[in-house]
Scaffold this active site. Sequence first.
Site, PDB file in Angstrom:
ATOM      1  N   GLU A 240     149.407 110.283  -0.259  1.00 19.64           N
ATOM      2  CA  GLU A 240     149.796 111.452  -0.388  1.00 19.64           C
ATOM      3  C   GLU A 240     148.713 112.319  -1.195  1.00 19.64           C
ATOM      4  O   GLU A 240     148.251 113.263  -0.726  1.00 19.64           O
ATOM      5  CB  GLU A 240     151.095 111.663  -1.178  1.00 19.64           C
ATOM      6  CG  GLU A 240     152.506 111.147  -0.240  1.00 19.64           C
ATOM      7  CD  GLU A 240     153.554 111.080  -1.437  1.00 19.64           C
ATOM      8  OE1 GLU A 240     154.112 112.205  -1.606  1.00 19.64           O
ATOM      9  OE2 GLU A 240     153.605 109.894  -1.949  1.00 19.64           O
TER      10      GLU A 240
ATOM     11  N   GLU B 194     157.260 103.333  -8.365  1.00 21.83           N
ATOM     12  CA  GLU B 194     158.648 103.356  -8.098  1.00 21.83           C
ATOM     13  C   GLU B 194     159.327 102.850  -9.462  1.00 21.83           C
ATOM     14  O   GLU B 194     158.868 102.477 -10.399  1.00 21.83           O
ATOM     15  CB  GLU B 194     158.979 102.249  -7.209  1.00 21.83           C
ATOM     16  CG  GLU B 194     158.264 102.514  -5.792  1.00 21.83           C
ATOM     17  CD  GLU B 194     158.975 101.794  -4.735  1.00 21.83           C
ATOM     18  OE1 GLU B 194     160.034 101.201  -4.745  1.00 21.83           O
ATOM     19  OE2 GLU B 194     158.388 101.517  -3.601  1.00 21.83           O
TER      20      GLU B 194
ATOM     21  N   GLN C 298     149.773  98.311   7.456  1.00 27.83           N
ATOM     22  CA  GLN C 298     151.218  98.674   7.403  1.00 27.83           C
ATOM     23  C   GLN C 298     151.353  99.680   8.636  1.00 27.83           C
ATOM     24  O   GLN C 298     152.122  99.469   9.636  1.00 27.83           O
ATOM     25  CB  GLN C 298     151.331  99.561   6.502  1.00 27.83           C
ATOM     26  CG  GLN C 298     152.928 100.063   6.361  1.00 27.83           C
ATOM     27  CD  GLN C 298     153.351 100.947   4.998  1.00 27.83           C
ATOM     28  OE1 GLN C 298     152.337 101.403   4.342  1.00 27.83           O
ATOM     29  NE2 GLN C 298     154.170 101.733   4.862  1.00 27.83           N
TER      30      GLN C 298
ATOM     31  N   THR D   7     154.019  92.792  -5.342  1.00 26.16           N
ATOM     32  CA  THR D   7     154.661  93.840  -5.956  1.00 26.16           C
ATOM     33  C   THR D   7     154.703  93.541  -7.383  1.00 26.16           C
ATOM     34  O   THR D   7     155.466  92.480  -8.045  1.00 26.16           O
ATOM     35  CB  THR D   7     156.317  93.808  -5.435  1.00 26.16           C
ATOM     36  OG1 THR D   7     156.262  94.019  -4.121  1.00 26.16           O
ATOM     37  CG2 THR D   7     157.013  95.040  -6.122  1.00 26.16           C
TER      38      THR D   7
ATOM     39  N   HIS E 209     157.806 112.044  -1.026  1.00 22.83           N
ATOM     40  CA  HIS E 209     157.129 110.849  -0.536  1.00 22.83           C
ATOM     41  C   HIS E 209     157.405 110.663   0.945  1.00 22.83           C
ATOM     42  O   HIS E 209     156.652 110.735   1.831  1.00 22.83           O
ATOM     43  CB  HIS E 209     157.246 109.754  -1.263  1.00 22.83           C
ATOM     44  CG  HIS E 209     156.842 108.571  -0.817  1.00 22.83           C
ATOM     45  ND1 HIS E 209     155.322 108.218  -0.579  1.00 22.83           N
ATOM     46  CD2 HIS E 209     157.221 107.625  -0.083  1.00 22.83           C
ATOM     47  CE1 HIS E 209     155.162 107.224   0.061  1.00 22.83           C
ATOM     48  NE2 HIS E 209     156.227 106.737   0.486  1.00 22.83           N
TER      49      HIS E 209
ATOM     50  N   LYS F  71     152.943  95.064   2.944  1.00 23.09           N
ATOM     51  CA  LYS F  71     153.624  95.127   1.647  1.00 23.09           C
ATOM     52  C   LYS F  71     153.880  93.547   1.080  1.00 23.09           C
ATOM     53  O   LYS F  71     154.081  93.833  -0.223  1.00 23.09           O
ATOM     54  CB  LYS F  71     155.132  95.586   1.886  1.00 23.09           C
ATOM     55  CG  LYS F  71     155.231  97.072   2.437  1.00 23.09           C
ATOM     56  CD  LYS F  71     154.828  98.214   1.476  1.00 23.09           C
ATOM     57  CE  LYS F  71     155.239  99.652   1.853  1.00 23.09           C
ATOM     58  NZ  LYS F  71     155.056 100.604   1.046  1.00 23.09           N
TER      59      LYS F  71
ATOM     60  N   ASP G 177     163.830  97.409  -0.850  1.00 21.37           N
ATOM     61  CA  ASP G 177     162.950  98.687  -1.149  1.00 21.37           C
ATOM     62  C   ASP G 177     163.471  99.720  -0.493  1.00 21.37           C
ATOM     63  O   ASP G 177     163.217 100.000   0.632  1.00 21.37           O
ATOM     64  CB  ASP G 177     161.367  98.429  -1.064  1.00 21.37           C
ATOM     65  CG  ASP G 177     160.751  99.184  -1.801  1.00 21.37           C
ATOM     66  OD1 ASP G 177     161.088  99.819  -2.804  1.00 21.37           O
ATOM     67  OD2 ASP G 177     159.575  99.275  -1.995  1.00 21.37           O
TER      68      ASP G 177
ATOM     69  N   ASP H 137     154.548  99.092  -5.627  1.00 22.33           N
ATOM     70  CA  ASP H 137     154.541  98.698  -4.468  1.00 22.33           C
ATOM     71  C   ASP H 137     153.486  98.588  -3.877  1.00 22.33           C
ATOM     72  O   ASP H 137     153.199  99.254  -3.076  1.00 22.33           O
ATOM     73  CB  ASP H 137     155.711  99.416  -3.792  1.00 22.33           C
ATOM     74  CG  ASP H 137     155.968  98.865  -2.260  1.00 22.33           C
ATOM     75  OD1 ASP H 137     155.774  97.559  -2.018  1.00 22.33           O
ATOM     76  OD2 ASP H 137     156.249  99.447  -1.358  1.00 22.33           O
TER      77      ASP H 137
ATOM     78  N   ARG I 294     147.696 100.100   3.627  1.00 25.97           N
ATOM     79  CA  ARG I 294     147.965 100.973   4.568  1.00 25.97           C
ATOM     80  C   ARG I 294     147.559 100.683   6.001  1.00 25.97           C
ATOM     81  O   ARG I 294     148.229 101.268   6.981  1.00 25.97           O
ATOM     82  CB  ARG I 294     147.475 102.563   4.150  1.00 25.97           C
ATOM     83  CG  ARG I 294     148.013 102.876   2.626  1.00 25.97           C
ATOM     84  CD  ARG I 294     149.444 103.284   2.558  1.00 25.97           C
ATOM     85  NE  ARG I 294     150.015 103.789   1.519  1.00 25.97           N
ATOM     86  CZ  ARG I 294     151.249 103.695   1.129  1.00 25.97           C
ATOM     87  NH1 ARG I 294     152.231 103.245   1.700  1.00 25.97           N
ATOM     88  NH2 ARG I 294     151.576 104.181  -0.195  1.00 25.97           N
TER      89      ARG I 294
ATOM     90  N   GLU J 286     152.286 102.180  -5.267  1.00 24.56           N
ATOM     91  CA  GLU J 286     153.373 103.223  -5.235  1.00 24.56           C
ATOM     92  C   GLU J 286     154.067 103.208  -6.271  1.00 24.56           C
ATOM     93  O   GLU J 286     154.303 101.960  -6.846  1.00 24.56           O
ATOM     94  CB  GLU J 286     154.164 102.711  -3.935  1.00 24.56           C
ATOM     95  CG  GLU J 286     153.457 102.958  -2.599  1.00 24.56           C
ATOM     96  CD  GLU J 286     154.608 103.094  -1.427  1.00 24.56           C
ATOM     97  OE1 GLU J 286     154.363 103.694  -0.313  1.00 24.56           O
ATOM     98  OE2 GLU J 286     155.533 102.275  -1.625  1.00 24.56           O
TER      99      GLU J 286
END
Lengths: 441, 441
Positions: free
Chosen positions: A381, A213, A252, A269, A142, A265, A135, A245, A249, A211
């Site tokens: 974000e 992607e 992480q 996915t 970002h 993570k 990844d 993804d 948080r 996320e």
Amino acid sequence: MAPASWLDVATDSRFSLANIPFGIATFPGSSKRVVTTAIGEYAFNLSVFASNNGFVHVAETQGQLEAFNEPTLNALASLGRRFCGAVRRSIQDILKFDTPHPDLLKNNHDLQRRCLSPLAEVQLHLPFEISGFSDFYGGMNHAYNAGALFRGQNGALLPNYVHLPMAYHGRSSSIFVSGTPVRRPWGQIVEDLRATEKKPIFVPCRTMDFELELGCFVCGGNAPFDSIPVDAAEEYIFGYVLLNDWSARDVQRWEYVPLGPFNGKNFATTISAWVVLADALEPFRKPGMQRPPNSTPLLPYLQERRDDFSFDLNLEVELVSGATKHKSTLCSTNAADGLVWSFPQMLAHHTVTGCPMKAGDLLGSGTISGLTTSSLGCLLEQTLNGTQPIQLEGQEQRTWLEDGDEVILKAWAGDKSTGYIGFGDAAGVLLPAHKQTASGT
Amino acid sequence: MAPASWLDVATDSRFSLANIPFGIATFPGSSKRVVTTAIGEYAFNLSVFASNNGFVHVAETQGQLEAFNEPTLNALASLGRRFCGAVRRSIQDILKFDTPHPDLLKNNHDLQRRCLSPLAEVQLHLPFEISGFSDFYGGMNHAYNAGALFRGQNGALLPNYVHLPMAYHGRSSSIFVSGTPVRRPWGQIVEDLRATEKKPIFVPCRTMDFELELGCFVCGGNAPFDSIPVDAAEEYIFGYVLLNDWSARDVQRWEYVPLGPFNGKNFATTISAWVVLADALEPFRKPGMQRPPNSTPLLPYLQERRDDFSFDLNLEVELVSGATKHKSTLCSTNAADGLVWSFPQMLAHHTVTGCPMKAGDLLGSGTISGLTTSSLGCLLEQTLNGTQPIQLEGQEQRTWLEDGDEVILKAWAGDKSTGYIGFGDAAGVLLPAHKQTASGT
């Protein structure tokens, strides 16, 4: 102008004749997973078609028909981009109104009955058996925004970011096809990371995020200790999917220094089921985002001859609230507005050490965020790390995902004149955490 | 006291009757990869033996014999630790001097000719098709020493280290069996990382290192979104190998913040060919290294009922100089002196989010270093990041590996009275970098 089909394909269908994505499906009345494409409202069984001489005019397929009889796309991808491109073009030829081979399908109603089913009646599966998943972090907005929230604005974009397409190795055992529910993970977190004495607790994740992607499936390409040059990398790209993804948080943030993301993570996915072939996106190439001021030019192994390294590809994230069932569009952006590193650069960098790529390996682009709030590709974000709730339809707010929420990624290129190139959804409902874990806590 | 065999097994053989490791080999005159064990100086073809009713007395194997006819150990491992333990015990029964089943092999000279070949005449292969590879950081001395060299002594051991077994996802496509030469990678490095303006260059790695690790193959164990409790994790451990996590330190150092190691590690990982079954190491369990002062006790999901979580397992690293061919012992240590996290803890942590384990997934322990210079498990530590050369036999020095050097990891438990449990080597010669990469630089 996209050619018309003898099949009834609506002009706003995401599966126009210009698309012809590949996937793996089971058809009504059978449990066999077969290579499939989508056209309009139909799933088209390419396994049955191939074994009924459907590709008899495609020289490349002679002796290679067993690849259509596999339960994944790995064997097909291993035959290479040119091979798969020839198959796609022949399918377009067969399905177009003035097909040069009407006897193959257009006038063969028996074979139509055996090959075509309404999309709503087939079940889609993970398209590849995925061994390697890496990844990347190719979305610069970002990377900057997340870096600023995790490390402050001064350390937001680390010095290496502008010199190499950075990445971490992901976990392939937890890649799920669109529609698979995802369960909120338990994990070790620290509530006050600024305290001198860190006191981790073990709780269900409190800050679940998505996320947005793109994923890129490769055809393989290099033997161990060889590499793929950046300008040859396109040859080894099979096609693209949407990729969510999912990110815990809080997990992480406590774990990620110094070895990078792991449990934050690796629980899930989600990818879309249809793989849009690289050839289908060729007409939509465009220059990507301006790279940041960079006094050192890119090293030669990352320099591309062409600058249209990105795609004019519309991207959206929808959230269906678990509480109200209202649907809100959380994010609306374009691939070309977010990515500063191209997939060829990612492949060149990944293999420059000699790391081998296998057919079916998956590269994630990194989160794709534009510059406005409504174009940011994750809640971290959008809500400034949970400090600024966003408004949803139906009088709700969100800082992080709540149990029952469904996240749906969408992508499409083109319009009615070119024909739409749609990806199909990458969707997943967030289930509540298990009441307790297996260890009884 | 290890029982004697009717085969001629030397008392100092690393493949005593107490061992019975599993591997994949091709025998003389055939290209077929078969499930194999090692006894004394012989390779024992378990595929031929199984298909000749060799396991007729093992109730567990009824209906499961096809697992012995696979080209990898994945199917066998998926049958679980108990199954594989029963097979190992039955092989011990068959090979011991006073075997209760002399007709199966001891008195069957024809089957002996078809099953047994000198080890020197078989070729060993990668034992598993490895999908998931996660490399932990369970050696606390290494974590401290490497951290001090990369970040200074104050930031050497980060606060999360004592609370969770940290790891990064590794790359499975570049895992090689012992004996496979490894090529020095090219990569992007920065010569002066303290300079304000970073100027990366693209060169062959200048600071090639090895890392002494144990690898642990798992039987699978948990469905997506389930977890494996720490006290049940032993059931899902198939066995152990030696693992050399080749490291390009200069590449790693420039790339690793914030996403962790990537190109610095993904070009090659060497493992030993024989998998020593978890059952074979049971008699050698012992308490591991004292964990560091930790005012917060471990969270319940990581608390083990037993404290003998490590192994009395001798470990050595030898280097055969490419220049002089002299052999030097670089490192001599013991698994119990280095690891503070156990494999059950690693499995419990890895799966606590719901991340699924598949049969054949591999966990690396992290570099195992003792407290003395001669017990450090990599050159980074031994040479203090290349500043203090070490002396080799034959009047040579080393700071980092040189082209032509061969690195050989060795491990064994036991002695002549118990019978030795040897791992076989994890060896690889370092080839020079390609003169130029595919991109012409």
